[in-house]
Design a protein around this motif. Structure first.
Motif, PDB file in Angstrom:
ATOM      1  N   THR A 177     -34.328 -15.728   4.769  1.00 26.85           N
ATOM      2  CA  THR A 177     -34.589 -14.341   4.392  1.00 26.85           C
ATOM      3  C   THR A 177     -36.019 -14.168   3.883  1.00 26.85           C
ATOM      4  O   THR A 177     -36.649 -13.163   4.176  1.00 26.85           O
ATOM      5  N   ILE A 178     -36.530 -15.155   3.138  1.00 20.24           N
ATOM      6  CA  ILE A 178     -37.879 -14.976   2.597  1.00 20.24           C
ATOM      7  C   ILE A 178     -38.904 -15.042   3.715  1.00 20.24           C
ATOM      8  O   ILE A 178     -39.961 -14.424   3.625  1.00 20.24           O
ATOM      9  N   VAL A 188     -42.782  -9.193   7.052  1.00 17.09           N
ATOM     10  CA  VAL A 188     -43.043  -7.755   6.936  1.00 17.09           C
ATOM     11  C   VAL A 188     -44.172  -7.501   5.944  1.00 17.09           C
ATOM     12  O   VAL A 188     -44.976  -6.587   6.137  1.00 17.09           O
ATOM     13  N   ASP A 209     -36.381  -6.764   8.238  1.00 14.19           N
ATOM     14  CA  ASP A 209     -37.422  -6.407   9.205  1.00 14.19           C
ATOM     15  C   ASP A 209     -37.643  -4.905   9.306  1.00 14.19           C
ATOM     16  O   ASP A 209     -38.033  -4.400  10.349  1.00 14.19           O
ATOM     17  N   ARG A 210     -37.373  -4.172   8.225  1.00 13.88           N
ATOM     18  CA  ARG A 210     -37.681  -2.746   8.214  1.00 13.88           C
ATOM     19  C   ARG A 210     -38.831  -2.521   7.235  1.00 13.88           C
ATOM     20  O   ARG A 210     -39.370  -3.475   6.680  1.00 13.88           O
ATOM     21  N   TRP A 239     -33.248 -11.003  -3.623  1.00 18.09           N
ATOM     22  CA  TRP A 239     -33.333 -12.027  -2.583  1.00 18.09           C
ATOM     23  C   TRP A 239     -31.943 -12.596  -2.287  1.00 18.09           C
ATOM     24  O   TRP A 239     -31.515 -12.692  -1.132  1.00 18.09           O
ATOM     25  N   TRP A 249     -29.520 -10.184  -0.450  1.00 21.61           N
ATOM     26  CA  TRP A 249     -29.636  -9.997   0.990  1.00 21.61           C
ATOM     27  C   TRP A 249     -29.524 -11.300   1.736  1.00 21.61           C
ATOM     28  O   TRP A 249     -29.847 -11.363   2.920  1.00 21.61           O
ATOM     29  N   THR A 250     -29.133 -12.371   1.055  1.00 22.37           N
ATOM     30  CA  THR A 250     -28.939 -13.639   1.741  1.00 22.37           C
ATOM     31  C   THR A 250     -27.468 -13.987   1.840  1.00 22.37           C
ATOM     32  O   THR A 250     -26.989 -14.394   2.890  1.00 22.37           O
ATOM     33  N   VAL A 277     -37.511  -4.336  -0.792  1.00 26.49           N
ATOM     34  CA  VAL A 277     -37.258  -5.757  -0.521  1.00 26.49           C
ATOM     35  C   VAL A 277     -36.146  -5.895   0.501  1.00 26.49           C
ATOM     36  O   VAL A 277     -36.249  -6.670   1.456  1.00 26.49           O
ATOM     37  N   HIS A 336     -38.515 -13.694   6.668  1.00 29.22           N
ATOM     38  CA  HIS A 336     -38.573 -12.320   7.183  1.00 29.22           C
ATOM     39  C   HIS A 336     -39.308 -11.423   6.196  1.00 29.22           C
ATOM     40  O   HIS A 336     -40.091 -10.562   6.594  1.00 29.22           O
ATOM     41  N   PHE A 337     -39.037 -11.633   4.900  1.00 32.56           N
ATOM     42  CA  PHE A 337     -39.691 -10.818   3.874  1.00 32.56           C
ATOM     43  C   PHE A 337     -41.205 -10.915   3.997  1.00 32.56           C
ATOM     44  O   PHE A 337     -41.902  -9.907   4.097  1.00 32.56           O
ATOM     45  N   PHE A 373     -37.577  -5.123   3.805  1.00 30.70           N
ATOM     46  CA  PHE A 373     -38.453  -6.181   4.314  1.00 30.70           C
ATOM     47  C   PHE A 373     -37.630  -7.345   4.855  1.00 30.70           C
ATOM     48  O   PHE A 373     -37.937  -7.904   5.893  1.00 30.70           O
ATOM     49  N   ILE A 374     -36.575  -7.691   4.109  1.00 30.21           N
ATOM     50  CA  ILE A 374     -35.778  -8.830   4.538  1.00 30.21           C
ATOM     51  C   ILE A 374     -35.078  -8.510   5.857  1.00 30.21           C
ATOM     52  O   ILE A 374     -34.856  -9.391   6.683  1.00 30.21           O
TER      53      ILE A 374
END
Lengths: 334, 178
Positions: free
Chosen positions: B29-30, B36, A41-42, A292, A295-296, A35, B32-33, A38-39
């Protein structure tokens, strides 16, 4: 209680704590890494097994084969106890939560109190670990952690009281049953849910409240001097704390294993299994919310953390208790 | 000095409780989530994830990329190198070693490289050999990943060099028309 009862209970504990929670925590580590990737962009770990699902096993193997090193300057006894002291309360707190219909390891009448009593012990693991490491980073991490957890425990405990006022019982099963009969408690008690959630994040040392292990200042905080499996235990404890916190939120505010619009599960093992799945799904959402939010939001500064805890959450929850009590009295009178 | 009074911005209630700001951050952020997630599930052309899956995906080098030096053949399969040894002399780190040999009488070309070795542990990828070569026989190709477990393997011999270089179209073919 016959011998079979005891054996069955033992098996139950083994299944839930030894297999269920540990697997879930391992899976959560994988989820956390993917997660977060993903957040940002990896892609995250996607090589070991399908979609990287076997990554936790690879991690575990790494932890097992690492040298179990303990620095010469540590205070030996406490240093070895601390990881266990951190993990055991995390596992114990789960025992009263009805994770499926009629399924709780210990359906106690004092339910929620046990959770708070046990989760307070978790402070000791972190603080003793920080103290025993005999390093300034660890000590600062431990001290911060104890201050933070003690501060937020108040708000956490007080924000549950409106729930208890409404339901009128401490038993977790009864709280879920009340929500089955009436409405999910998040609806009437949304502010309490918010306070509980925020305080829960602080209690689990998760971002934005992870100042006990703030990497940039404290290397890794209280577990700086730990390696191999001893570190893994701290790591596991953190994730099991997250699981317990999510389970608590679901049980207290989101109707436990209750699925809205479908009121009854079929009787028997099948229904129990289904209710467990529903509980797991709800819990998964809150676990995802943990990641979530992590990472915010950036980390709170220490004084901001204390301000939020003592000046906002604590009075807020007190006001909430009075408001709830007032409304209840008025409803009673009407 | 003139004092300028900066007025503190007046924060509305929504701004003071932070929660709307937090929610808007979480929306970011979601986004971007799920971007991907779409990439991973191949719902559309890879757009959000920037990770390159290394062994499967490789860099797209430009044509003037200076990788490992290699020898080439022309379209008729002739080794273009005539063993003039200019590259050997120009090579700054002395990575190139050539053992020239003579053709028998009657051949338009006098010499060929009997052995041609480039020590890749010495090579600095400067490209002087390519620049100096009068026969357009040596090129820096797009090969950048040289991994061996022993020193000896880093010395590329003639066979390896021709294998890496492959065939390059020669528009003039000067030896044929001589």
């Amino acid at each position: 209680m016959s011998l079979w009862d005891i054996l069955g209970k033992f098996l139950h504990v083994l299944l839930v704590a030894g297999v269920g929670l540990t697997l879930l925590a391992a899976f959560l580590v994988w989820a956390e890494r993917r997660v977060s990737a993903f957040i940002q962009d990896r892609l995250g770990p996607n090589r070991v097994g399908p979609a990287g699902l076997l990554q936790p096993i690879a991690d575990l193997l790494k932890f097992i084969f690492k040298e179990d090193f303990s620095p010469g300057h540590v205070s030996k006894g406490l240093y070895f106890i601390a990881p266990a002291l951190s993990l055991v309360p995390a596992l114990l707190a789960f025992c009263v939560i009805p994770y499926a219909r009629g399924m709780a390891i210990a359906p106690l009448n004092v339910g929620i109190l046990i959770v708070f009593a046990i989760s307070s012990i978790a402070v000791y693991g972190v603080t003793i670990g920080g103290w025993a490491s005999n390093s300034k980073y660890s000590l600062l991490g431990g001290v911060r952690s104890s201050a933070q957890m003690i501060s937020y425990e108040l708000a956490l405990g007080l924000s549950v009281i409106p729930v208890l006022l409404v339901v009128g019982e401490l038993n977790m099963e009864a709280i879920v049953q009340w929500q089955l009969d009436h409405v999910w408690l998040v609806v009437p008690l949304f502010p309490a849910f918010l306070i509980f959630l925020i305080a829960g994040y602080a209690e689990t040392n998760r971002l934005p409240f992870d100042i006990p292990e703030a990497e940039q200042e404290l290397v890794a905080g209280y577990h700086t001097e730990y390696s191999a499996m001893k570190f893994a235990l701290f790591f596991l404890a953190e994730y099991i704390h997250m699981i317990t916190a999510s389970a608590l939120v679901v049980t207290l505010f989101f109707g436990g294993y209750h699925l809205p619009f479908v009121d009854v599960y079929p009787p028997g093992a099948w229904g129990t299994f289904l209710s467990g799945l529903v509980f797991l799904a709800k819990m998964a959402f809150f676990l995802f919310l943990f990641l979530w939010v992590r990472w915010t939001l950036p980390r709170f500064r220490y004084d901001q953390l204390m301000n939020l805890g003592w000046k906002i959450l604590l009075p807020g929850s007190l006001i909430l208790i009075m408001a709830t009590a007032g409304v209840l009295v008025m409803l009673e009178a009407a | 000095m003139k004092t300028r009074i900066v007025k503190r911005p007046h924060l509305s209630f929504a701004e003071r409780i932070y929660l709307p700001a937090i929610l808007s951050g979480m929306r970011q952020t979601i986004r971007h989530f799920f971007g991907v997630v779409r990439d991973v599930l191949h719902w559309k052309e890879k757009s959000t994830a920037i990770t390159m899956q290394y062994p499967e995906e490789r860099w797209d080098f430009k044509d003037n990329f200076r990788g490992a030096p290699a020898l080439v053949r022309d379209q008729h399969g002739r080794e273009k190198c005539v063993a003039c040894q200019i590259c050997e002399f120009v090579c700054p780190p002395k990575a190139i070693t050539i053992w020239p040999a003579e053709f028998e009488e009657g051949n338009k070309i006098e010499k060929y490289a009997d052995r041609f070795e480039i020590d890749m542990l010495r090579c600095i990828y400067c490209g002087y050999c390519e620049e100096a070569c009068p026969e357009e026989a040596i090129f820096l190709v797009k090969e950048a990943e040289l991994v061996h477990t022993d020193k000896q393997s880093f010395v590329h011999d003639k066979g390896k060099l021709f294998e890496m270089g492959g065939i390059r179209e020669d528009r003039i073919l000067k030896w044929q028309n001589k």
